[in-house]
Each structure stands twice: as C-alpha cells, then as structure tokens.
Scaffold this motif. Sequence first.
Motif, PDB file in Angstrom:
ATOM      1  N   CYS A   1      -3.111   0.726  -6.711  1.00 42.22           N
ATOM      2  CA  CYS A   1      -2.002   2.306  -5.999  1.00 42.22           C
ATOM      3  C   CYS A   1      -0.715   1.416  -5.411  1.00 42.22           C
ATOM      4  CB  CYS A   1      -2.620   2.367  -4.704  1.00 42.22           C
ATOM      5  SG  CYS A   1      -4.411   3.227  -4.971  1.00 42.22           S
ATOM      6  N   VAL A   2      -0.090   2.319  -5.557  1.00 40.66           N
ATOM      7  CA  VAL A   2       1.252   1.944  -6.046  1.00 40.66           C
ATOM      8  C   VAL A   2       1.622   2.675  -3.862  1.00 40.66           C
ATOM      9  CG1 VAL A   2       3.936   1.764  -6.703  1.00 40.66           C
ATOM     10  CG2 VAL A   2       2.311   1.156  -8.296  1.00 40.66           C
ATOM     11  N   GLY A   3       3.024   2.013  -3.398  1.00 42.87           N
ATOM     12  CA  GLY A   3       3.341   3.182  -2.315  1.00 42.87           C
ATOM     13  C   GLY A   3       4.661   3.643  -2.504  1.00 42.87           C
TER      14      GLY A   3
ATOM     15  N   PHE B   1       2.067  -2.363  -3.243  1.00 40.46           N
ATOM     16  CA  PHE B   1       0.804  -2.146  -3.826  1.00 40.46           C
ATOM     17  C   PHE B   1      -0.580  -2.567  -2.416  1.00 40.46           C
ATOM     18  CE2 PHE B   1       3.378  -3.933  -7.151  1.00 40.46           C
ATOM     19  CZ  PHE B   1       3.085  -2.700  -8.210  1.00 40.46           C
ATOM     20  N   PHE B   2      -0.975  -1.398  -3.084  1.00 38.37           N
ATOM     21  CA  PHE B   2      -2.651  -1.830  -2.516  1.00 38.37           C
ATOM     22  C   PHE B   2      -3.576  -1.118  -3.237  1.00 38.37           C
ATOM     23  CE2 PHE B   2      -1.087   2.736  -1.433  1.00 38.37           C
ATOM     24  CZ  PHE B   2      -1.956   3.673  -1.616  1.00 38.37           C
ATOM     25  N   SER B   3      -5.009  -1.349  -2.920  1.00 36.49           N
ATOM     26  CA  SER B   3      -5.983  -0.942  -3.696  1.00 36.49           C
ATOM     27  C   SER B   3      -6.793   0.313  -2.576  1.00 36.49           C
ATOM     28  CB  SER B   3      -6.370  -2.022  -3.996  1.00 36.49           C
ATOM     29  OG  SER B   3      -6.965  -3.203  -3.049  1.00 36.49           O
TER      30      SER B   3
ATOM     31  N   TYR C   1      -3.106  14.551   1.711  1.00 38.61           N
ATOM     32  CA  TYR C   1      -3.205  14.657   0.177  1.00 38.61           C
ATOM     33  C   TYR C   1      -2.010  14.231   0.306  1.00 38.61           C
ATOM     34  CZ  TYR C   1      -0.561  18.082   1.423  1.00 38.61           C
ATOM     35  OH  TYR C   1       0.872  19.083   2.261  1.00 38.61           O
ATOM     36  N   GLU C   2      -2.289  12.768  -1.147  1.00 37.80           N
ATOM     37  CA  GLU C   2      -0.917  12.678  -2.010  1.00 37.80           C
ATOM     38  C   GLU C   2      -1.311  12.612  -4.115  1.00 37.80           C
ATOM     39  OE1 GLU C   2      -0.532   8.871  -0.922  1.00 37.80           O
ATOM     40  OE2 GLU C   2       0.427   8.586   1.047  1.00 37.80           O
ATOM     41  N   VAL C   3      -0.666  13.848  -4.005  1.00 35.20           N
ATOM     42  CA  VAL C   3      -0.881  14.283  -5.745  1.00 35.20           C
ATOM     43  C   VAL C   3      -0.534  12.954  -6.502  1.00 35.20           C
ATOM     44  CG1 VAL C   3       0.684  15.691  -5.962  1.00 35.20           C
ATOM     45  CG2 VAL C   3      -1.089  15.609  -7.439  1.00 35.20           C
ATOM     46  N   GLU C   4      -1.257  12.652  -7.375  1.00 32.86           N
ATOM     47  CA  GLU C   4      -0.655  11.159  -7.866  1.00 32.86           C
ATOM     48  C   GLU C   4      -0.640  10.803  -9.571  1.00 32.86           C
ATOM     49  OE1 GLU C   4      -0.858   7.376  -6.264  1.00 32.86           O
ATOM     50  OE2 GLU C   4       0.104   8.491  -4.396  1.00 32.86           O
ATOM     51  N   LEU C   5       0.289  10.511 -10.329  1.00 31.12           N
ATOM     52  CA  LEU C   5       0.162   9.803 -12.152  1.00 31.12           C
ATOM     53  C   LEU C   5      -1.406   9.106 -11.805  1.00 31.12           C
ATOM     54  CD1 LEU C   5      -0.126  10.659 -15.261  1.00 31.12           C
ATOM     55  CD2 LEU C   5       1.687   9.013 -14.569  1.00 31.12           C
TER      56      LEU C   5
ATOM     57  N   ILE D   1      -5.816  12.048  -5.788  1.00 34.55           N
ATOM     58  CA  ILE D   1      -5.316  11.961  -4.670  1.00 34.55           C
ATOM     59  C   ILE D   1      -5.572  11.351  -4.664  1.00 34.55           C
ATOM     60  CG2 ILE D   1      -5.521  14.146  -3.349  1.00 34.55           C
ATOM     61  CD1 ILE D   1      -4.852  15.327  -5.492  1.00 34.55           C
ATOM     62  N   ASP D   2      -4.705  10.642  -3.875  1.00 35.41           N
ATOM     63  CA  ASP D   2      -4.660   9.317  -2.794  1.00 35.41           C
ATOM     64  C   ASP D   2      -4.929   9.724  -1.051  1.00 35.41           C
ATOM     65  OD1 ASP D   2      -3.996   7.202  -1.284  1.00 35.41           O
ATOM     66  OD2 ASP D   2      -2.264   6.700  -1.539  1.00 35.41           O
ATOM     67  N   PHE D   3      -6.005  10.133  -1.023  1.00 38.09           N
ATOM     68  CA  PHE D   3      -6.116  11.064   0.196  1.00 38.09           C
ATOM     69  C   PHE D   3      -6.062   9.273   1.512  1.00 38.09           C
ATOM     70  CE2 PHE D   3      -8.417  14.345  -0.414  1.00 38.09           C
ATOM     71  CZ  PHE D   3      -7.770  15.270   0.261  1.00 38.09           C
TER      72      PHE D   3
ATOM     73  N   ALA E   1      -6.696   3.099   6.388  1.00 41.46           N
ATOM     74  CA  ALA E   1      -6.264   4.058   5.871  1.00 41.46           C
ATOM     75  C   ALA E   1      -6.696   4.639   4.684  1.00 41.46           C
ATOM     76  CB  ALA E   1      -4.615   3.605   6.179  1.00 41.46           C
ATOM     77  N   LYS E   2      -6.783   3.628   3.411  1.00 42.14           N
ATOM     78  CA  LYS E   2      -6.451   4.562   1.854  1.00 42.14           C
ATOM     79  C   LYS E   2      -8.216   3.886   1.704  1.00 42.14           C
ATOM     80  CE  LYS E   2      -2.045   4.705   1.762  1.00 42.14           C
ATOM     81  NZ  LYS E   2      -1.286   6.106   1.272  1.00 42.14           N
ATOM     82  N   GLY E   3      -8.914   3.554   2.009  1.00 38.63           N
ATOM     83  CA  GLY E   3      -9.620   2.536   1.123  1.00 38.63           C
ATOM     84  C   GLY E   3     -11.110   3.737   1.314  1.00 38.63           C
TER      85      GLY E   3
END
Length: 232
Positions: A29-31, A52-54, A78-82, A109-111, A130-132
């Motif tokens: 994932c890109v922040g 970057f994170f994963s 929510y975060e909508v992403e390509l 969606i990067d919740f 927070a992300k994974g």
Amino acid sequence: MSFLFQPEPIIAVPIQGSQQLYPVRRIYCVGQNYSDHVREMGGDPKQTPPVFFSKPANAIVINNQQVHYPPATKNLHYEVELVVALGSGGLDLNQNDVQACVFGYGVGIDFTRRDLQLAAKQGGKPWDVAKGFDESAPLSALIPAVGIDCSRGHIWLSVNGEIRQDADLSEMIWSVSDIVVHLSTLFALKAGDLIFTGTPAGVSAVSAGDQIKAGIAEVGEIEFELVAPRSC
Ligand code: MN
C-alpha cells in the motif's frame, strides 16, 4: 509428509469476464499519494514522499461480502483506492517495464484504525495494527488492464448514498508506474502482488450499519455493508 493442520485456502479475486481467479501473494500500500489527503492529514505534499506499508493477503474481502467492524478502534476510516494487480514483477524495474507487469486493476478500500494510526505516528511506531487487521481490504473484481487508462478517471466513495470522496486519478502525486518502479527498488515484485495506490481527500469515520459504495471510472465498483463486530 503431511501438514500439521489444514492450510488456509489461497486468497483469490474474481476477474471481470473470466472464469479464472487472481491468486494473491502480497498486498503493498502507498500512503499520502493525493495532495488534498496529505493536507487533510496535516502534512505538506511537497515535503512528504509517499510511504509504503503492507497488509496480509487474508485481509481481503471479495464479492461485496459484509465487513465486520474491527476490534480495538473507535475511529474506523474508509479510504477508496485504485488497486494495481501485477501479473509479473522483478527487482529494479524501469518505467518501460511497468506496463508489461500490470495484469489489471480493481477498486479497493484501505480500512484504517485512525486512532491507532495517529498514536503510531506520534510514537514513531509501526502502522501494522492500524492497517493490517482482519477484513481491512475489501476489493472489487479485477479488470484486465488492456485498454484501461488509469492515468485519469473519476474515483469516488459514498456512505449511505452520500458522496464522501470525489476526485480524479490524475491527482495522484506518484503515478502507477512511478509506484511500481519505486516499490521494485525495495522488494522483488511477483505475480499476485497487489498495490493499493493511496486515497484522495474526504476520509472519515464509519459505523456498523453503514452502506459503503465506491467506484473508479473504467475499473468497476464495490458495495458492501459494514456490520457489527464479530462476537468471537
Ligand atoms: Mn490508504
């Protein structure tokens, strides 16, 4: 030799117009890749290179299935992403290599547990919790990249029918090819790697019972309900 216990199934994503499935290897994932979102998070887009994170592959939720509100947060965003789906990879790719590596695209969606992310940022700690987390990566069916132009196009997200994110892919600070080139300096990329490419402005909290819908022009749409936490 046999397995000590039954291995989990391969995470596999439907492909539009195909009976085949896309098997997932890793999720990168890109922040901070849209200027407006960097500003809303308190950063300066010109001085903040993408990070970057994963997420683990089994964070993916497919087929518009319900997503359970996760534990340990009071501020789920929510975060909508390509999402870019690689069909091949390599190390130290150059811009000319990228097109051949991209199999297709999806809407993801990067919740984010924003409260835990803010605490991690303030403490200089990793973003993993927070992300994974479980079910943190709902993903649409993929569309093959042939003929699809993701240098521009409407990207949007609504909650209960109200538009919350409304932007264009052309606003990305780092393009898809920039991201793949940069990521390939850090990791040997392979078929099955997904890349969430960052979210535009408009992120905010959601609650159990909310209906979330999102889309990207030419790529597709995703729609699901956020439901009460799992009881066990
Ligand atoms: Mn994101």
